[in-house]
Design an enzyme around this catalytic site. Structure first.
Site, PDB file in Angstrom:
ATOM      1  N   THR A  41      47.225 -45.175 -12.227  1.00 40.19           N
ATOM      2  CA  THR A  41      48.623 -45.181 -12.666  1.00 40.19           C
ATOM      3  C   THR A  41      49.006 -46.544 -13.234  1.00 40.19           C
ATOM      4  O   THR A  41      49.677 -46.637 -14.264  1.00 40.19           O
ATOM      5  CB  THR A  41      49.542 -44.825 -11.477  1.00 40.19           C
ATOM      6  OG1 THR A  41      49.226 -43.493 -11.058  1.00 40.19           O
ATOM      7  CG2 THR A  41      51.010 -44.896 -11.845  1.00 40.19           C
ATOM      8  N   HIS A  44      47.664 -46.840 -16.683  1.00 42.88           N
ATOM      9  CA  HIS A  44      48.481 -46.060 -17.636  1.00 42.88           C
ATOM     10  C   HIS A  44      49.769 -46.814 -17.976  1.00 42.88           C
ATOM     11  O   HIS A  44      50.189 -46.844 -19.125  1.00 42.88           O
ATOM     12  CB  HIS A  44      48.841 -44.687 -17.058  1.00 42.88           C
ATOM     13  CG  HIS A  44      47.702 -43.718 -17.071  1.00 42.88           C
ATOM     14  ND1 HIS A  44      47.099 -43.295 -18.231  1.00 42.88           N
ATOM     15  CD2 HIS A  44      47.053 -43.096 -16.069  1.00 42.88           C
ATOM     16  CE1 HIS A  44      46.119 -42.456 -17.937  1.00 42.88           C
ATOM     17  NE2 HIS A  44      46.069 -42.319 -16.630  1.00 42.88           N
TER      18      HIS A  44
HETATM   19 ZN   LIG Z   1      47.987 -45.101  -7.037  1.00 45.88          ZN
END
Ligand SMILES: [Zn+2]
Ligand SMILES: [Zn+2]
Length: 349
Positions: A41, A44
């Site tokens: 994450t 990203h």
């Molecule tokens: Zn995570």
């Protein structure tokens, strides 16, 4: 203090000096961060792929949602015994103000903010979090292993969602941290055979083998079906868990399931997948999605990690100080490393 922040809704992250957090308010605690993991994450968010636009209102915001630390200071209303405790933190903070929260249906809170996403996180020496989000961690547990708790709860939930039963044959697609943790919890659930497949993923598949899972395959230059052929001679899989986030492999993942088998999707997919629903129907197959684990899973996962700290520690392949966070992000994005951990200077040895 140094903090790794997202400043603007565009590609990039910045390491710079920020003021330390204010004293904790009611219900909050100030955490002295010890170790923080770099997650997909975070990559990203750094690359600014789609799906994170809601972060814009929080910027500039310090990233980091997988972490462990000590309670430095407790705000009003927090039990006195909180001070000094080592904790890991559930990053999903409830708003306590929406209709669901008022009704006590916290799982459906519509105003959640993620620590390290919608509010300041733990790529910094200190972070403020609600005490209710803290989960106790044994003092003897290495902080870097405790920092694996959040991703490992996701793995735990994926295996729960799959409903793996003793004797099941399980295929895990994607050998990153999530795939590795899924293999570990599939073993706990009693899977008789666990195969982990990657794509151009020699280093992470080597980590999978070091974790104790010898059955690995690489689909680079061949299909997924060809890559796992050594194991499908004995029959198709009871469970396939996808943790790669590649929509084009979903039809093939389904075709590797036995009749009435279960495909669990754990990856985050940037595009839709096309699947043959008639084959799905005729073979009674199921597709299930899995995401954040319930609150109750956290102490169970902490317990597993503390009892298996040396083995699970194999998942961590790089440790860097916050001053080298940029390098850590490059390592994590290059797929050669598994989990990259940022350690605060006081605990770096
Ligand atoms: Zn995570
Ligand atoms: Zn709410």
């Amino acid at each position: 203090m140094l903090a790794l922040q997202k400043l603007r809704p565009e590609p990039g992250i910045a390491l710079h000096d920020v003021a330390a957090p204010a004293a904790p308010g009611p219900g909050d605690v100030l955490i002295a961060v010890e170790a923080t993991g770099i997650c997909g994450t975070d990559l990203h968010i750094a690359a600014w792929t789609s799906g994170y636009a809601s972060m814009k209102s929080a910027m500039p915001v310090t990233l980091g949602h997988e972490f462990c630390g000590r309670v430095l200071q407790a705000g009003p209303g927090v039990p006195v015994e909180a001070a000094g405790q080592r904790v890991t933190v559930r990053p999903s903070v409830l708003c306590h103000d929406c209709a669901a929260c008022h009704a006590g249906d916290f799982d459906h809170c519509t105003g959640r903010k993620g620590v390290g996403i919608g509010r300041n996180g733990a790529f910094a020496a200190q972070v403020l979090v609600p005490w209710e989000n803290c989960v106790a961690v044994p003092i003897a547990m290495p902080p870097e292993v405790a920092a694996l708790t959040e991703p490992m709860t996701v793995c735990h939930e994926a295996v729960e969602t799959a409903g793996i039963r003793p004797g099941d044959r399980v295929l895990v697609i994607g050998p990153g941290t999530i795939g590795q943790g899924i293999a570990l919890f599939a073993e706990v659930a009693g899977a008789a055979e666990i195969v982990v497949v990657g794509h151009d993923d020699a280093a992470r598949l080597a980590t999978v083998r070091e974790l104790g899972f010898p059955n690995t395959a690489d689909s680079f230059g061949r299909s997924l079906t060809e890559a796992v052929a050594p194991w499908t001679g004995a029959g198709l899989f009871d469970v396939v868990i996808e943790a790669a986030g590649v929509p084009s492999i979903v039809p093939e993942a389904l075709s590797l399931l036995r009749k009435r088998g279960v495909l669990v999707i754990a990856g985050i997919h940037a595009a839709p997948a096309t699947i043959d629903l008639t084959a799905l129907v005729r073979d009674h197959k199921q597709i299930r999605g899995t995401y954040r684990a319930p609150v109750e899973a956290w102490p169970q996962v902490v317990d597993y990690l503390s009892k298996n700290a040396a083995r699970v520690g194999e998942m961590i392949t790089a440790r860097l100080p916050i001053s080298r966070a940029d390098e850590g992000f490059r390592l994590a994005a290059a797929k050669r490393d598994s989990k990259v951990i940022i350690l605060q200077d006081e605990v770096r040895s």
